[in-house]
Each structure stands twice: as C-alpha cells, then as structure tokens.
Enzyme design. Structure first.
Site, PDB file in Angstrom:
ATOM      1  N   TYR A  27       0.856  -1.190   0.000  1.00  0.00           N
ATOM      2  CA  TYR A  27       0.000   0.000   0.000  1.00  0.00           C
ATOM      3  C   TYR A  27       0.889   1.236   0.000  1.00  0.00           C
ATOM      4  O   TYR A  27       1.889   1.285  -0.724  1.00  0.00           O
ATOM      5  CB  TYR A  27      -0.972  -0.061   1.187  1.00  0.00           C
ATOM      6  CG  TYR A  27      -2.133   0.896   1.038  1.00  0.00           C
ATOM      7  CD1 TYR A  27      -2.950   0.846  -0.092  1.00  0.00           C
ATOM      8  CD2 TYR A  27      -2.409   1.856   2.006  1.00  0.00           C
ATOM      9  CE1 TYR A  27      -4.004   1.725  -0.258  1.00  0.00           C
ATOM     10  CE2 TYR A  27      -3.465   2.735   1.856  1.00  0.00           C
ATOM     11  CZ  TYR A  27      -4.259   2.672   0.722  1.00  0.00           C
ATOM     12  OH  TYR A  27      -5.293   3.548   0.564  1.00  0.00           O
ATOM     13  N   ALA A  55     -30.330 -21.372 -24.401  1.00  0.00           N
ATOM     14  CA  ALA A  55     -29.411 -22.468 -24.706  1.00  0.00           C
ATOM     15  C   ALA A  55     -29.788 -23.150 -26.019  1.00  0.00           C
ATOM     16  O   ALA A  55     -28.920 -23.458 -26.847  1.00  0.00           O
ATOM     17  CB  ALA A  55     -29.401 -23.475 -23.562  1.00  0.00           C
ATOM     18  N   GLU A  97     -24.501 -14.903 -16.590  1.00  0.00           N
ATOM     19  CA  GLU A  97     -25.064 -16.141 -16.054  1.00  0.00           C
ATOM     20  C   GLU A  97     -26.513 -15.933 -15.643  1.00  0.00           C
ATOM     21  O   GLU A  97     -26.865 -14.907 -15.050  1.00  0.00           O
ATOM     22  CB  GLU A  97     -24.247 -16.574 -14.830  1.00  0.00           C
ATOM     23  CG  GLU A  97     -24.499 -17.994 -14.387  1.00  0.00           C
ATOM     24  CD  GLU A  97     -23.711 -18.999 -15.194  1.00  0.00           C
ATOM     25  OE1 GLU A  97     -24.055 -20.194 -15.122  1.00  0.00           O
ATOM     26  OE2 GLU A  97     -22.761 -18.620 -15.892  1.00  0.00           O
ATOM     27  N   GLY A 127     -35.366 -21.710 -25.604  1.00  0.00           N
ATOM     28  CA  GLY A 127     -34.764 -20.675 -24.776  1.00  0.00           C
ATOM     29  C   GLY A 127     -33.369 -20.332 -25.251  1.00  0.00           C
ATOM     30  O   GLY A 127     -32.962 -20.700 -26.357  1.00  0.00           O
ATOM     31  N   LYS A 158     -20.423 -21.115  -9.366  1.00  0.00           N
ATOM     32  CA  LYS A 158     -19.755 -20.967 -10.667  1.00  0.00           C
ATOM     33  C   LYS A 158     -18.328 -20.467 -10.466  1.00  0.00           C
ATOM     34  O   LYS A 158     -17.387 -20.909 -11.155  1.00  0.00           O
ATOM     35  CB  LYS A 158     -20.550 -19.982 -11.535  1.00  0.00           C
ATOM     36  CG  LYS A 158     -20.172 -20.000 -13.017  1.00  0.00           C
ATOM     37  CD  LYS A 158     -20.484 -21.350 -13.644  1.00  0.00           C
ATOM     38  CE  LYS A 158     -20.290 -21.341 -15.151  1.00  0.00           C
ATOM     39  NZ  LYS A 158     -21.509 -21.128 -15.904  1.00  0.00           N
ATOM     40  N   ASP A 217     -24.701 -19.903 -20.204  1.00  0.00           N
ATOM     41  CA  ASP A 217     -25.937 -20.678 -20.332  1.00  0.00           C
ATOM     42  C   ASP A 217     -26.237 -20.966 -21.802  1.00  0.00           C
ATOM     43  O   ASP A 217     -26.761 -22.024 -22.143  1.00  0.00           O
ATOM     44  CB  ASP A 217     -27.118 -19.918 -19.721  1.00  0.00           C
ATOM     45  CG  ASP A 217     -26.962 -19.730 -18.232  1.00  0.00           C
ATOM     46  OD1 ASP A 217     -26.303 -20.567 -17.603  1.00  0.00           O
ATOM     47  OD2 ASP A 217     -27.477 -18.732 -17.699  1.00  0.00           O
TER      48      ASP A 217
END
Length: 761
Positions: free
Chosen positions: A40, A199, A137, A197, A95, A163
């Site tokens: 820092y 996918a 996602e 959908g 995930k 997806d």
C-alpha cells in the site's frame, strides 16, 4: 436421505464454518512493515503511475488478467426461475468455485439489481475495468441475447453468456463425433429441438455454423412448434419458425436424424424414438430428468447414439468441459472478445480429444478397462486432465488467428506446461477417487457405527453410491442416530454381542481359534474376542460376508491395528505391512510413507515400502516419482540413518531400474526440480516432479504429514494400509466425516483392485 435432511445439509454446507463458498486471499508477502509499505502506501503509487502512463500495464501490475466477473440479475436461476439477485448469489459463488478448481481463474461474483437492459449493460460497463473477462449467467431470454450482444460490442474484454454458449459448444462437439459414428453428413441431417430458450437457440445457431441446414431444424417450445403463424415469438426464435401449423413433436421426429432436448423430462416417448431415422442421435439434456430415460432409450433403439446432462450415463454434456478453459485461453492472450472462431476452436478441440487415447487416470476414475471413441464415448470426461492443455491453447490460437489477441503466445510448449501446473491444488484426486468407487460399490463394514460422525460418513457413502454400508454397534443407538440425521435407507445393522448373532459369532470364533490355537488362543478367548466389533468385522471380511472394513474413529491406531494384523494378515508374497498418506497439496497429490506402522525400518524394509507405495500410487492412476528422504544428499553424511536410505536406493536401482526413484535426498532438493537439476544433474529425479516421499523412519513421516495437515490445512487421505491381504483401512482417531468418506472410497477401490487380481485368468 429425506427432503428435510437434504435441505438441512445443503444449508449447513453453505453456512458453516463460514458463510459462502469463496474468499479472497493475499498473493504477496505481508508480514513486515516493509511488505505493507510496498503493498500500500507509499510503494503502491509506483504501479499506479505506470498504469496511468500506459493502461495496458494494469495486466502487469494487478490481478485483472486472471480475474473474471460472474454476473447475473437473477432472472433465470437454474430451474428456480426469477428469484432475484440476492437469491442467485449461492449459484454464482458455485460458478466461481468451478472456474477456480478447473482452470485456476479467480472470480468475483456480481449480482446486479437491474432488469432493464440499458441499466444492466451500463452497470456492467462501469465495473468492467476491474476484470479481465465477464461471464454472464442466469439471465432470462430474450434479454440475455441483447445484453450479451451489446457488451461484446462495447467492451474490449472477453464476454460470454455460458448458459447459451457453453451448452452449444459441448453439444456441438458431441454432434460432430456422433455424426461421424453414424456415417451422416452434417448438411443432410434433420434436427428436431425441444426447447426454444437461450441455450436451445445458441445450440441451433452453432449447429448452423457447423453446417446444419437451418431449413432442416424444427424447434418446439412449451406451446408447441415454432410455426410461422405464431405472434409470440422473439426475433431470434422467428429464424427457426416454419410453416408447420399444429405439427406435433412425434410428427416432426419422423425420420429425424437428431433430437436435441433442452426442455422437460419424459416428453420423448419410445414410439417417437422408433420413428426416427437409422442411427438416431439423441441429446436428452433436461436435468435431473432427461426427455427420455437413458435405459428406456437404449432398450428401444440398439443403434442410438445418446447423450444426457447426467453424470451417471455415458456422454455427459457438461458445461464444465468448456467455460473454464475457454476463458483460460482468452485471458492468457488478452483477447478482446470471445468470437465465433474461438467457440468453434473449442468445439473442434473437444471433438478431437475424444478420439485420442485416454490416460489411465481417466480410465481408472470411470472404472473402465479402456475408454475408446465410440457410441458411449463421443465427448471427453469432465475429469480428463488434458482438457486444460487442449481446449485453452486451441481457444488462444483462434483468438490470435482471428486478430483479437493483444498478448500472443510464442512458446506453446511452455504455455502447456504452465496450464498443467495450474491443476495442482484443486483436489481433483478426491473426486476421481469417489467417482471410481461409484463404478463398482462394495459392502463396507463400519465397525463403530453407533458414533454420530461415523454414521454420517456411512450415510454419505451410501447416498453418493460409493459403498453399501454394514453398520456394527448397538442397534437402538444406531436407529436413534439414523432418525436424527435422516438416514432412512434400510441397511444392515449388526450388534455382535446380541444373542441373534450367536451362531455367526461362534462360527467366526471357531475359525479364529483354529488359526491361532497354537499361538496361545483358547476357544473361550476366541469367543470372547468375537464380541469385539473390530474382530467381528475383520472376520466378516475374511469370510466374504463383507468386502471391506473401516474402523479407528474412537480408538487409538495401535489398538485397532492389532486385531487386523491377527485376523487379516499380509497379502501373498508380502513380508511387511506399511502405510502411506495421500496429501492434497498445492502442487498436486503427494504420497508420504510410512506414516503409521514401522518405527525404524531397515534398508530392505525401506525398499519394500517404496515398492508398495509405488503400487498404490499407480492404483490412483499416477506414475510414481519417488524421493527417498534423509537429512543427507547423495552421501554427504555417513550417519547410519542416511546409509540405510542409500542402500535402499541402490537395491531399487539394481532390481527395479524401471522405477523413477532416487536418494538419499533432503526434502527441499526433492521438491524443487530446478534446484535438484542444477546441483545434482545425474539424479534420476532431475527435472522431474516428485509425487512420493519415503521417509527414513516413522517419526519423520508421521510428524511431516501431521504438520502439513494442521499448519496448512492440507487434506489428507490415510493412513492407507499397504500389503494387507484384504481391504481393511483405519481412520485416524477423531477423523472428520469427510476424511472417513474418503477412506471408505479408498477401501472400495482397494476391494475393486484385489477382486481384479484374484479373478481366475
């Protein structure tokens, strides 16, 4: 396990010992004031100024290049639907965990309270400077398409909605191989898709890029076929609408070559399947219940080529085959986007990998003699360690060739080595071990089943299909504990002390007495000992009433080992019993021997321990690379304990030249291949990654493994007994439930191996 118990276990998993599944840990030293002044103020100003001069330096001085955001608004979470951003966080953390364990990518999960497309896009764009890539996602369609399109166009880092594209990439690889096996040309096939959908549409789009004729794709949603007269279709769905008013799924499937299911369970009947063309390709990917049951499908059509989303059937279409490695490759060349060329490269890399010879480690994990490209193996297995070094380079090369890579790779050999190094810390071996046990579960006696944690381990082993438990102990206590933890399965419960077991107990006692009557054991002694669970359990294994035994949770190691040694004994040709611990270190699995049995082995004993450990390492699908440890390096000391190690190595070099083993070596040289190569280039271990350490005595081995376990929280499996005639393994006193489950898996795998060896040839 009943629904309440499963719910409770899931909630406890996410809540304890600390809430959530991920954490942030420092990657630099921070022990001293000097460290902190560099981390820092004032030292941190220097990289800030360098980045201000050239924004690309952010990749040099910060973690941006290995940091992905998993972002959602919680509008389409798994099968739960629109549950909101906060409720989606456990899934996003999950995930993140997968990114880390499969590709060593760090992740921040970001849950955004924004349903409006413009607001969501602006939010993501505002935080994008933090990240090297963005994984969208669980965003509902059709908004997900527009969100991804805009972010891909407006950002200069990789963006992908997994997806959509993850499923599309994996199923496309499977499709290419299935068509090859069926002898069909992709441009000629008729494809029926159940589901419309994100996918399903992404799959259709990628199939078209691969060569499928879009006019030969018929798509259904919950309201029926996407016909040209429907007014409720999105622009993307309209691409696949046809003039097929009122057509049913069964009608569409007549002479169809491919069925892709991304919809609901049990909607594809046997009659529909029979109407498909020869060598039908069926991807039934609804989870957990496929569009048609696997067993029903293969019984209906012997010529079927089938994939599902499930791990308990061949050809699992699992997104984890794709997204970790696609982002890995994209990040490593600093790609500005994930384009169609990169997706196609991933498809072709996965398809090609399924045709290559499978490593023994993968065969072992899935209980196969030899996985070979064919109808039951059209895509790689999720545990295949080659995925990272196959898919990631293919994606990286495609990024470079398509002009979106800002940091091209020049040394591909070095890059692949770096990728394989990333696999060390993710406990893959534990998953491989459990998966192998599941391929052929065995009957395992739990000698202390009236202890709560032991019973929990038995429950997990049963419910995860690792083993068939046999529970020893007080029946009433076990039944009460089973009710408490929701263990409803009807598994055998045996109390060796009860009159119901008189006949079996006396039978065991008679056998034991006859084997020990000339060694001071009377029949009365034998009858008394058979009331003890460890003796009774050992005799169950000896007499074939069980396949394996585990014990030791509530008693010290020596007291448990004694009856095992008396009743089970050594395997044929074995003159020494020993033990090894498999430690899950950040460099991969490390085997440490002998950690529990032999206090001060001589040179010939050390050689035997090394050979038995090598055999166990191979049982786990690994090639043993063995260092014989000492305080001395290659004769630098003439002390007795160093000499015996040196003698053991000389014996192994002479009699087992094929074995990669060397010593005597100090531990730091053994574990640092470059240091060893520079100082001792003549060593058989020079430049190699050691995965097995043989210690000069029990004291050194036991202290080392327990230090690793307690100081660094390294997971341990063991001690694993070596050289026993039967599969018998002993828990550490007070072992955790997880440790016991792992040892049960070891026992099952051991039983599988011994069964193979004992089969008549």
């Amino acid at each position: 396990m009943n629904k309440y118990s499963k719910r409770r276990e899931a909630l406890l998993y996410h809540a304890k010992p600390t809430p959530g599944k991920i954490q942030v840990v420092p990657t630099k030293k921070y022990a001293t004031q000097r460290d902190l002044s560099l981390a820092y103020s004032p030292g941190v100003a220097e990289p800030c100024l360098e980045i201000a001069k050239d924004i690309n330096n952010v990749y040099k001085y910060t973690a941006k290049g290995n940091l992905v955001a998993v972002i959602t608004n919680g509008t389409a979470v798994l099968g739960l639907g629109d549950i909101g951003p906060e409720a989606s966080k456990p899934v996003m953390e999950g995930k993140a965990l997968l990114f880390k364990i499969f590709a060593d990518i760090d992740v921040f999960d970001i849950e955004v309270d924004a349903r409006d497309i413009d607001k969501f896009v602006e939010t993501v764009k505002a935080i994008a400077p933090t990240f090297g890539g963005i994984n969208l996602e669980d965003i509902k369609a059709p908004e997900s398409f527009e969100i991804e399109r805009r972010l891909v166009e407006e950002l200069n880092i990789p963006v992908m909605h997994d997806d959509q594209h993850g499923t599309a990439i994996i199923s496309s690889a499977a499709l290419l191989n299935a068509l090859e096996l069926a002898g069909k040309k992709i441009q000629d096939v008729k494809v029926v898709i159940s589901g419309a959908g994100s996918a399903a549409l992404a799959c259709a789009n990628l199939y078209v890029l691969l060569g499928v004729n879009p006019d030969q794709i018929i798509m259904f949603d919950k309201d029926g076929v996407l016909s040209s007269d429907r007014t409720d279709l999105s622009p993307l769905q309209q691409i696949y609408s046809k003039g097929l008013k009122n057509s049913t799924l069964g009608e569409a499937l007549q002479e169809a070559d491919v069925f892709l299911g991304l919809s609901a369970g049990n909607i594809l009947s046997s009659e529909m399947l029979l109407g498909m063309a020869n060598d039908p390709i069926v991807f039934a990917m609804a989870n957990p219940t496929p569009e048609i049951d696997y067993d029903v499908a293969v019984a209906t059509r012997k010529d079927i080529i089938m994939a599902t989303g499930r791990s308990d059937h061949p050809n699992q279409v699992n997104n984890v085959l794709g997204f970790p490695y696609i982002f890995r490759g994209a990040l490593d060349v600093r790609a500005t986007k994930i384009n169609e060329a990169m997706k196609m490269a991933a498809v072709k890399a996965l398809a090609a990998l399924a045709k290559e010879s499978v490593p023994e480690q993968v065969n072992i994990a899935y209980g196969e003699t030899k996985l070979i490209f064919g109808r039951d193996y059209i895509i790689p297995k999720p545990f295949d360690p080659r995925l990272i070094s196959t898919v990631a380079p293919a994606v990286a090369k495609a990024a470079m060739e398509s002009g979106v890579a800002l940091n091209p790779i020049t040394d591909w050999g070095k890059y692949e080595e770096e990728l394989l190094e990333r696999l060390g810390s993710d406990n893959k071996m534990v998953r491989l071990l459990a998966n192998r046990a599941k391929t052929d579960p065995k009957r395992v006696v739990f000698a202390e089943a009236d202890h709560l944690d032991v019973l929990k381990a038995a429950q997990i082993a049963y419910e995860d299909k690792i083993a068939f438990p046999i529970l020893l102990g007080n029946r009433e206590t076990i039944l009460e504990l089973k009710e408490e933890i929701g263990f409803e399965a009807d598994v055998p419960i045996i109390d060796p002390k009860t009159y119901e077991e008189d006949q079996r107990r006396n039978h065991y006692a008679d056998i034991y007495w006859k084997s020990r009557q000339r060694r001071g054991i009377s029949l009365l002694d034998a009858q008394k000992w058979m009331r003890e669970r460890n003796y009774f359990a050992a005799m169950m294994v000896n007499e074939g009433d069980a396949d394996a035994m585990v014990s030791g949770y509530s008693r010290s190691y020596p007291t448990v080992v004694k009856p095992i040694m008396q009743l089970i004994g050594k395997a044929p040709g074995v003159s020494l019993i020993a033990s090894t611990n498999m430690m899950m270190t950040n460099r991969g699995p490390m085997f440490l021997s002998d950690t529990a049995i032999n206090p001060n082995p001589m040179a010939d004993d050390l050689a035997k321990i090394a050979l038995m450990t090598a055999k166990t390492v191979r049982m786990f699908g690994l090639d043993p690379v063995i260092a014989m440890i000492s305080f001395s390096n290659f004769g630098s000391s003439g002390y007795e304990s160093a000499n015996k190690v040196r003698e053991a190595v000389a014996f192994l070099h002479k009699n087992h030249p094929e074995l990669i083993v060397d010593g005597e070596l100090q531990a730091d040289f053994a574990l640092n291949p470059e240091m060893l190569k520079n100082k001792f280039p003549f060593s058989k271990l020079a430049g190699k990654k050691v995965n097995t350490l043989i210690f000069p005595n029990l004291e050194a081995a036991n202290i080392t493994y327990k230090l690793l376990k307690e100081l660094y929280k390294v997971d341990s499996i063991g001690p694993i007994l070596l050289g026993m005639e039967k599969p018998v393994h002993i828990f550490q006193l007070g072992a955790s439930v997880e440790e016991m489950v792992n040892m049960v898996a070891v026992s099952v795998v051991d039983a599988q191996e011994k069964e193979k060896r004992n089969k008549p040839k």
